[in-house]
Design an enzyme around this catalytic site. Structure first.
Site, PDB file in Angstrom:
ATOM      1  N   ARG A  96      51.716  76.284  30.274  1.00  0.00           N
ATOM      2  CA  ARG A  96      52.911  75.949  31.076  1.00  0.00           C
ATOM      3  C   ARG A  96      52.593  74.687  31.879  1.00  0.00           C
ATOM      4  NH1 ARG A  96      56.400  79.485  35.615  1.00  0.00           N
ATOM      5  NH2 ARG A  96      57.597  77.701  36.353  1.00  0.00           N
ATOM      6  N   TYR A 136      69.769  75.343  36.759  1.00  0.00           N
ATOM      7  CA  TYR A 136      68.923  74.524  35.875  1.00  0.00           C
ATOM      8  C   TYR A 136      69.568  73.206  35.488  1.00  0.00           C
ATOM      9  CZ  TYR A 136      65.183  77.874  35.438  1.00  0.00           C
ATOM     10  OH  TYR A 136      64.113  78.686  35.713  1.00  0.00           O
ATOM     11  N   HIS A 149      70.233  78.467  30.516  1.00  0.00           N
ATOM     12  CA  HIS A 149      69.805  77.514  31.559  1.00  0.00           C
ATOM     13  C   HIS A 149      70.636  76.240  31.493  1.00  0.00           C
ATOM     14  CE1 HIS A 149      65.528  79.396  32.332  1.00  0.00           C
ATOM     15  NE2 HIS A 149      66.534  80.249  32.477  1.00  0.00           N
ATOM     16  N   ARG A 173      54.940  73.399  39.137  1.00  0.00           N
ATOM     17  CA  ARG A 173      55.328  74.798  39.397  1.00  0.00           C
ATOM     18  C   ARG A 173      54.258  75.782  38.865  1.00  0.00           C
ATOM     19  NH1 ARG A 173      57.573  78.085  42.845  1.00  0.00           N
ATOM     20  NH2 ARG A 173      58.058  80.048  41.815  1.00  0.00           N
ATOM     21  N   CYS A 229      68.754  86.285  29.856  1.00  0.00           N
ATOM     22  CA  CYS A 229      68.168  85.539  30.972  1.00  0.00           C
ATOM     23  C   CYS A 229      68.807  86.074  32.242  1.00  0.00           C
ATOM     24  CB  CYS A 229      68.511  84.066  30.821  1.00  0.00           C
ATOM     25  SG  CYS A 229      68.246  83.107  32.322  1.00  0.00           S
ATOM     26  N   ASP A 230      67.998  86.243  33.276  1.00  0.00           N
ATOM     27  CA  ASP A 230      68.572  86.816  34.493  1.00  0.00           C
ATOM     28  C   ASP A 230      68.993  85.754  35.517  1.00  0.00           C
ATOM     29  OD1 ASP A 230      66.180  85.955  35.474  1.00  0.00           O
ATOM     30  OD2 ASP A 230      65.720  87.785  36.572  1.00  0.00           O
TER      31      ASP A 230
HETATM   32  N1  LIG Z   1      64.767  84.930  30.634  1.00  0.00           N
HETATM   33  C1  LIG Z   1      64.526  84.971  31.960  1.00  0.00           C
HETATM   34  O1  LIG Z   1      65.444  84.923  32.706  1.00  0.00           O
HETATM   35  C2  LIG Z   1      63.128  85.065  32.461  1.00  0.00           C
HETATM   36  C3  LIG Z   1      62.843  85.295  33.821  1.00  0.00           C
HETATM   37  C4  LIG Z   1      61.503  85.298  34.228  1.00  0.00           C
HETATM   38  C5  LIG Z   1      60.510  85.089  33.271  1.00  0.00           C
HETATM   39  N2  LIG Z   1      60.851  84.847  31.981  1.00  0.00           N
HETATM   40  C6  LIG Z   1      59.883  84.634  30.911  1.00  0.00           C
HETATM   41  O2  LIG Z   1      59.122  85.825  30.753  1.00  0.00           O
HETATM   42  C7  LIG Z   1      57.846  85.485  30.248  1.00  0.00           C
HETATM   43  C8  LIG Z   1      56.765  86.028  31.149  1.00  0.00           C
HETATM   44  O3  LIG Z   1      56.735  85.274  32.347  1.00  0.00           O
HETATM   45  P1  LIG Z   1      55.726  85.554  33.516  1.00  0.00           P
HETATM   46  O4  LIG Z   1      55.862  84.488  34.525  1.00  0.00           O
HETATM   47  O5  LIG Z   1      55.931  86.937  33.937  1.00  0.00           O
HETATM   48  O6  LIG Z   1      54.356  85.365  32.734  1.00  0.00           O
HETATM   49  P2  LIG Z   1      52.897  85.914  33.017  1.00  0.00           P
HETATM   50  O7  LIG Z   1      51.998  84.818  32.599  1.00  0.00           O
HETATM   51  O8  LIG Z   1      52.798  86.496  34.386  1.00  0.00           O
HETATM   52  O9  LIG Z   1      52.746  87.140  31.988  1.00  0.00           O
HETATM   53  C9  LIG Z   1      52.886  87.013  30.607  1.00  0.00           C
HETATM   54  C10 LIG Z   1      52.091  88.121  29.923  1.00  0.00           C
HETATM   55  O10 LIG Z   1      52.315  87.983  28.512  1.00  0.00           O
HETATM   56  C11 LIG Z   1      51.084  88.228  27.853  1.00  0.00           C
HETATM   57  N3  LIG Z   1      51.143  87.602  26.530  1.00  0.00           N
HETATM   58  C12 LIG Z   1      51.032  86.293  26.232  1.00  0.00           C
HETATM   59  N4  LIG Z   1      51.191  86.105  24.913  1.00  0.00           N
HETATM   60  C13 LIG Z   1      51.418  87.336  24.375  1.00  0.00           C
HETATM   61  C14 LIG Z   1      51.677  87.791  23.055  1.00  0.00           C
HETATM   62  N5  LIG Z   1      51.709  86.918  22.032  1.00  0.00           N
HETATM   63  N6  LIG Z   1      51.892  89.116  22.856  1.00  0.00           N
HETATM   64  C15 LIG Z   1      51.840  89.991  23.894  1.00  0.00           C
HETATM   65  N7  LIG Z   1      51.579  89.620  25.180  1.00  0.00           N
HETATM   66  C16 LIG Z   1      51.389  88.300  25.405  1.00  0.00           C
HETATM   67  C17 LIG Z   1      50.031  87.647  28.768  1.00  0.00           C
HETATM   68  O11 LIG Z   1      48.744  88.178  28.492  1.00  0.00           O
HETATM   69  C18 LIG Z   1      50.573  88.022  30.142  1.00  0.00           C
HETATM   70  O12 LIG Z   1      50.070  89.251  30.586  1.00  0.00           O
HETATM   71  C19 LIG Z   1      57.839  83.961  30.144  1.00  0.00           C
HETATM   72  O13 LIG Z   1      58.251  83.579  28.852  1.00  0.00           O
HETATM   73  C20 LIG Z   1      58.858  83.551  31.152  1.00  0.00           C
HETATM   74  O14 LIG Z   1      59.348  82.274  30.911  1.00  0.00           O
HETATM   75  C21 LIG Z   1      62.132  84.850  31.564  1.00  0.00           C
HETATM   76  O1  LIG Z   2      59.051  79.111  38.265  1.00  0.00           O
HETATM   77  P1  LIG Z   2      59.127  80.591  38.245  1.00  0.00           P
HETATM   78  O2  LIG Z   2      58.126  81.213  37.282  1.00  0.00           O
HETATM   79  O3  LIG Z   2      59.146  81.218  39.600  1.00  0.00           O
HETATM   80  O4  LIG Z   2      60.564  80.937  37.669  1.00  0.00           O
HETATM   81  C1  LIG Z   2      60.965  80.591  36.395  1.00  0.00           C
HETATM   82  C2  LIG Z   2      62.012  81.585  35.930  1.00  0.00           C
HETATM   83  O5  LIG Z   2      63.124  81.425  36.797  1.00  0.00           O
HETATM   84  C3  LIG Z   2      64.243  82.225  36.498  1.00  0.00           C
HETATM   85  O6  LIG Z   2      63.899  83.594  36.640  1.00  0.00           O
HETATM   86  C4  LIG Z   2      63.791  84.152  37.968  1.00  0.00           C
HETATM   87  C5  LIG Z   2      64.863  85.119  38.130  1.00  0.00           C
HETATM   88  O7  LIG Z   2      66.078  84.439  38.081  1.00  0.00           O
HETATM   89  C6  LIG Z   2      64.749  85.885  39.438  1.00  0.00           C
HETATM   90  O8  LIG Z   2      65.710  86.878  39.463  1.00  0.00           O
HETATM   91  C7  LIG Z   2      63.432  86.514  39.612  1.00  0.00           C
HETATM   92  O9  LIG Z   2      63.274  87.607  38.747  1.00  0.00           O
HETATM   93  O10 LIG Z   2      62.462  85.572  39.411  1.00  0.00           O
HETATM   94  C8  LIG Z   2      62.522  84.899  38.169  1.00  0.00           C
HETATM   95  C9  LIG Z   2      61.366  83.983  38.253  1.00  0.00           C
HETATM   96  O11 LIG Z   2      61.471  83.224  39.422  1.00  0.00           O
HETATM   97  C10 LIG Z   2      64.682  81.929  35.089  1.00  0.00           C
HETATM   98  O12 LIG Z   2      65.796  82.689  34.716  1.00  0.00           O
HETATM   99  C11 LIG Z   2      63.567  82.181  34.105  1.00  0.00           C
HETATM  100  O13 LIG Z   2      63.977  81.918  32.802  1.00  0.00           O
HETATM  101  C12 LIG Z   2      62.375  81.335  34.485  1.00  0.00           C
HETATM  102  O14 LIG Z   2      61.291  81.710  33.670  1.00  0.00           O
HETATM  103 MN   LIG Z   3      66.046  82.363  32.418  1.00  0.00          MN
END
Ligand SMILES: NC(=O)c1ccc[n+]([C@@H]2O[C@H](COP(=O)([O-])OP(=O)(O)OC[C@H]3O[C@@H](n4cnc5c(N)ncnc54)[C@H](O)[C@@H]3O)[C@@H](O)[C@H]2O)c1
Ligand SMILES: O=P(O)(O)OC[C@H]1O[C@H](O[C@H]2[C@H](O)[C@@H](O)[C@@H](O)O[C@@H]2CO)[C@H](O)[C@@H](O)[C@@H]1O
Ligand SMILES: [Mn+2]
Length: 447
Positions: free
Chosen positions: A93, A264, A201, A284, A170-171
């Site tokens: 990242r 976004y 986004h 970030r 996505c939340d």
């Molecule tokens: N769609 C949304 O709105 C939203 C919101 C928040 C986070 N996210 C996404 O959720 C994901 C997790 O984010 P985070 O900040 O919690 O990450 P994080 O780094 O805290 O945790 C990710 C976990 O995934 C595991 N991992 C990595 N590759 C893997 C694989 N191939 N199979 C199984 N496990 C695997 C890692 O070991 C780790 O424990 C990211 O893709 C992030 O962008 C999406």
């Molecule tokens: O920079 P980060 O890792 O703090 O945030 C990136 C993510 O931001 C959004 O998710 C938020 C979400 O909206 C909020 O409700 C709470 O759960 O925290 C999340 C992380 O801050 C975004 O929707 C994600 O796609 C990003 O990964």
């Molecule tokens: Mn999102």
């Protein structure tokens, strides 16, 4: 009511405690029979389980809990897969954010050359693998995917699986709705029925109906224009960096007052101002490593000091957890609740391509999402979306075709990128940084 078995994939995530909290707080709305936690990183997996097991045991004594790094064990006899992985971890990242910034281009987790294209090409094979495993061991399960970049992942899963029993979500819009509802003095984000269109986004709220059927958007717009956007009470959104986003939010509304934006959009509409505010030495990813991750490690230290007396940390709001559990519940019990989700367009936005993966309201049924169709969108929004959609589709082409040319096009066309020369430099650096996480990209005349 039927009971459900859920596996959280990427359970070592800093967001997993929030999902577990929601699952158990909603255990009477979404009945559970098994909770499996799966991750490729055994240490992180057990760390999260250690932190949450007091709450699990106390709230649901006797619940079958499986904590495993074994795929067969994780995916066997499952009804719902909640996927939230970060392929390449926070280390990559960080590269996604820093490489574009080196060339004066937005460096962001899910936007631009790093977040959308580089992260996208890294996530696609990992998500495809997860879905194949899930379908192999539990052919009828539903996969709810949060893993980013959700727009690119959704396009890839459309091509590979026709999104059969797969819902990409996505939340962010929901987190924004929580903020709106608080500003309007309403008791929950579900008090507002949103009208919304866009890509993930990359979208706009066009109306916000309360339970009496009154559109509260005009009132909210005035509040934002006069007093700014009040950050919601979600824990993550209180941090200093997110506060900057909420400040910029009011600026977007001033410049484009017709609709209310997804936050976004700041990265596309004010790219150079965003770059000027970013610090290549502390992006970030560094903040998350130093803050959110450290907080989780500190919790675990507390647990290790006194496992018998340790109390799991609970959050005031967990939109991330509530949204995925509510969506699963709507599928499990055919509730037909309305959520903003990522679906194949198929006419929902009449003047966008049928095969675009768009973010719109949909009623979630046991057979899947039934999207709401809206009138044709204005030229400005359509132009923005078509540009971004082309970039996302080209990134997915680049992955499936192993194509350097398509990857270059995906970056060059992106609104955050000023020239092809810059696009090529960024791409070449991203190839080095991603190593084996990416397919080997070939020039057209090499294939
Ligand atoms: N769609 C949304 O709105 C939203 C919101 C928040 C986070 N996210 C996404 O959720 C994901 C997790 O984010 P985070 O900040 O919690 O990450 P994080 O780094 O805290 O945790 C990710 C976990 O995934 C595991 N991992 C990595 N590759 C893997 C694989 N191939 N199979 C199984 N496990 C695997 C890692 O070991 C780790 O424990 C990211 O893709 C992030 O962008 C999406
Ligand atoms: O920079 P980060 O890792 O703090 O945030 C990136 C993510 O931001 C959004 O998710 C938020 C979400 O909206 C909020 O409700 C709470 O759960 O925290 C999340 C992380 O801050 C975004 O929707 C994600 O796609 C990003 O990964
Ligand atoms: Mn999102």
């Amino acid at each position: 009511m039927k009971k459900n078995a859920v596996v959280i994939v990427g359970a070592g995530s800093t967001h997993t405690p929030g999902i577990i909290q929601s699952l158990l707080q909603k255990k009477d709305e979404f009945l559970l029979r098994k909770l499996a936690l799966f991750d490729i990183d055994e240490k992180r997996l057990h760390l999260v389980y250690d932190i949450m097991k007091q709450f699990i045991n106390e709230t649901y004594p006797g619940l079958e809990v499986v904590v495993t790094t074994n795929e067969e064990e994780a995916y066997t006899d499952i009804d719902f897969v909640f996927a939230q992985i970060r392929q390449g971890g926070l280390k990559l990242r960080s590269s996604d954010e820093k490489i574009p910034l080196k060339y004066g281009v937005v460096g962001q987790e899910t936007c631009g050359p790093g977040g959308s294209i580089s992260y996208g090409m890294r996530s696609i094979p990992a998500i495809i693998h997860i879905i194949k495993m899930a379908k192999k061991y539990s052919p009828n399960c539903w996969i709810l995917n949060y893993s980013n970049p959700a727009a690119v992942v959704a396009e890839a899963t459309r091509r590979e699986f026709n999104n059969e029993r797969i819902l990409n979500i996505c939340d962010m819009p929901t987190a924004i709705l929580l903020s709106y509802s608080k500003m309007l003095g309403l008791d929950s984000w579900q008090s507002l029925d949103p009208c919304y269109f866009g890509l993930n986004h990359f979208g706009w709220f066009t109306a916000l109906y309360d339970k009496d059927g009154k559109d509260r958007l005009p009132e909210l717009r005035e509040m934002i224009l006069t007093s700014g956007m009040t950050a919601c009470s979600d824990k993550h959104h209180k941090d200093k960096d997110w506060q900057k986003t909420w400040k910029q939010y009011a600026e977007i509304v001033k410049d484009y007052p017709d609709f209310l934006p997804n936050s976004y959009l700041q990265y596309y509409l004010y790219s150079s101002e965003m770059v000027a505010k970013m610090d290549i030495n502390r992006t970030r990813a560094d903040m998350v490593i130093e803050e959110r991750e450290q907080e989780m490690f500190a919790e675990h230290k507390k647990y290790l000091e006194s496992p018998e007396n340790y109390k799991s940390p609970l959050q005031e709001f967990t939109v991330f957890g509530d949204f995925i559990v509510d969506a699963a519940s709507s599928i499990a019990y055919n509730k037909g609740e309305r959520f903003l989700v990522i679906v194949e367009n198929n006419g929902a936005i009449p003047n966008m391509p049928a095969d675009a993966m768009v973010e719109v309201p949909a009623y979630i049924r046991s057979w899947g999402p039934e999207p709401v169709s809206i009138p044709a969108i204005p030229t400005f929004h359509k132009g923005m979306m078509e540009n971004q959609l082309a970039s996302e589709k080209l990134a997915v082409d680049a992955y499936f075709e192993n194509s350097y040319d398509k990857a270059l096009q995906a970056i060059a066309i992106n609104k955050t990128v000023p020239s092809t020369t810059v696009a090529r430099k960024i791409l070449d650096d991203l190839i080095d940084a991603n190593g084996d996480y990416w397919p080997t990209l070939k020039l057209k005349n090499e294939r």
